[in-house]
Design an enzyme around this catalytic site. Sequence first.
Site, short mmCIF file in Angstrom:
data_model
loop_
_atom_site.label_atom_id
_atom_site.label_comp_id
_atom_site.label_asym_id
_atom_site.label_seq_id
_atom_site.Cartn_x
_atom_site.Cartn_y
_atom_site.Cartn_z
N HIS A 84 13.55 44.67 93.36
CA HIS A 84 13.09 45.35 94.56
C HIS A 84 12.42 44.36 95.50
CE1 HIS A 84 12.93 47.90 90.96
NE2 HIS A 84 13.73 48.62 91.68
S1 FES Z 1 10.39 44.07 92.28
FE1 FES Z 1 10.69 45.92 91.20
S2 FES Z 1 10.80 45.20 89.19
FE2 FES Z 1 10.43 43.39 90.26
#
Ligand code: FES
Lengths: 422, 176
Positions: free
Chosen positions: B141
Amino acid sequence: MTQHESTYRPTTRAGQWLDERLPAARLMHSSFVDYPTPRNLNYLWTFGGILSFCLGVQIVTGIVLAMHYVPSDKMAFDSIEHIRRNVNFGWLIRNVHAVGASMFFIAVYIHIARGLYYGSYKAPREVLWILGVIIYLLMMAAGFMGYTLPWGQMSFWGVTVITNLFSAIPFVGQSIVKWLWGGYAVSGVTLNRFFSLHYLLPFVIAGVVVLHIWALHVVGQNNPTGIEIKTRADTVPMTPYATMKDFVGLSVFILFFSWFVFFAPDYLGHADNYIEANPLSTPPHIVPEWYYLPFYAILRAIPSKLGGVVAMFSAILILAFVPWLDTSRVKSTKYRPVYRYFFWFFIFSVLALGYLGGKPPEGAYVYWARFFTAYYFLHFLVVMPIVGVLETPRPMPRSISEAVLGGAGGTPHGATAAPERR
Amino acid sequence: MISAGAFAAVGAAATLWPLIQQMNPDASTQALASTEIDLKPIQEGQAITVIWRGKPVFIRNRTPDEIKKAADTPLADLVDASARNDALPEKAPATDLNRTKKGKENWLVMVGICTHLGCIPKGQSLSDSKGDYGGWFCPCHGSHYDTAGRIRKGPAPRNLEVPPYEFVSDTTIKIG
Ligand code: FES
Ligand code: HEM
């Protein structure tokens, strides 16, 4: 209108004998044969039957798969390959189960959208609707745990990300996650318990489906006009009329289902799941199964861990409050000139979120995910309460039979109440 | 009647407890011993990943440039001000020194699990994307960690955790 006189007459002595002791056949007869259904149901009303079919398919194929599948981190991946290559018809049974999960969700999304369009959640069907939301939640849990079982890369990392959602809960989050995993990371222990629960949940779903149908048969079916049944002229007996229509809908659905099973069994899945789980390497781009993508997009649209998790769960739970958020006097969107545009924009937003959930979280994708997430919630929290009050509905037919047979034939036999125009 | 009801309630709760507790990590999982790692083969600028308690642990032999970049970062620029070092109290500030061992500042040892939702960040191998701050980048993410493993950008809330470890010799560490 649902308390109807049963027309069940046992024809054999044995049938009569049983009927006086356990009237199960009578219950079936009055629930599925002489049960009065609105005469104007369209094909969107065949999805309830289709969903029952899907549940049956998952249970039957699942029980067979469980005879060959080994729920251990060392063996799970290989046992799936064994099922696909060596077990007699294993390839077929496994494809039907994996594709079946997707088909189940396609059907449930159409079924939910039907309910939202025709206002089937409005009084007196609130409990019926909430039971539906519970079934949907249980389906999501069952599908999620099922996707863990092949123990591929997407299985492993999907579980890691989704179980970690609970770590966002203040104070107790970390302990909850450890409890779910049975260790300090996702492992074979986790796989084993998920298999146990994956076997259990479909039977819980079957139980809630019974309540769902019970509630349905207490309040009666909604229909495309959203007008309640007033007289017998508004109805036809469920069998043969509705049942035969259900069979036509189901047949078309099975064609669609079979096409995927035989020609594109892996189209709805992810190629990375044919790589065995590796706890030391995350695939560059983790995506859940397609049916969770709109919610995954909402999770990632919010730039805070706790906020994202709260938004994601609220997006599902808000459905349970729809009966009280919608203030409209009429049920069916057919007669709602303003709301219909919002409705279709809402459907578009969900599809858009589904698309964005499958894209990497960067640049314009994030921007649009935020835009549609905002609309998702505004639709429920602002549009539904306000449009319902402001809008003037279109003129409605007086009854279901008038809608079907036209103005002249509309006065039903034995109508007691004066015809009313709304 | 009240006491019968109370007994039933206590009994039900007492039965439920083992059913819930059985899901927590079992004795064999908890007993996982500590791991010793020989650091000699790791050249400056290289990193390795080892397993401890089923979790990946990153060990990086940082270049002077990377150490300087981490040490020069003002604390006010950090998202998470806590050192997240299991050997130090929660309040210890997230300075570069607090995330390493004195005299061994080139060695950065951290649990390689993104504090957002548990993916393994990229940045261990030379060809990996190391993110905007030259440390690690979590592709799931989009979380960016700096050369001291501190979260700088993206949804992850905390710095990467420094596990309990000690130098048993000049070139060997024991984690756990
Ligand atoms: S940014 Fe969501 S798990 Fe690493
Ligand atoms: C609500 C109904 C169900 C749903 C939505 C569902 C969903 C799923 C999904 C998505 C998978 C992964 C498929 C893949 O990608 O390989 C799966 C696998 C599996 N399921 Fe189910 N399932 C259901 C019912 C059942 C039942 C009732 C059983 C057993 C009694 C069962 C046993 C299995 C087994 C053994 C696997 C592993 C084999 C495989 O992955 O193909 N399932 N399920």
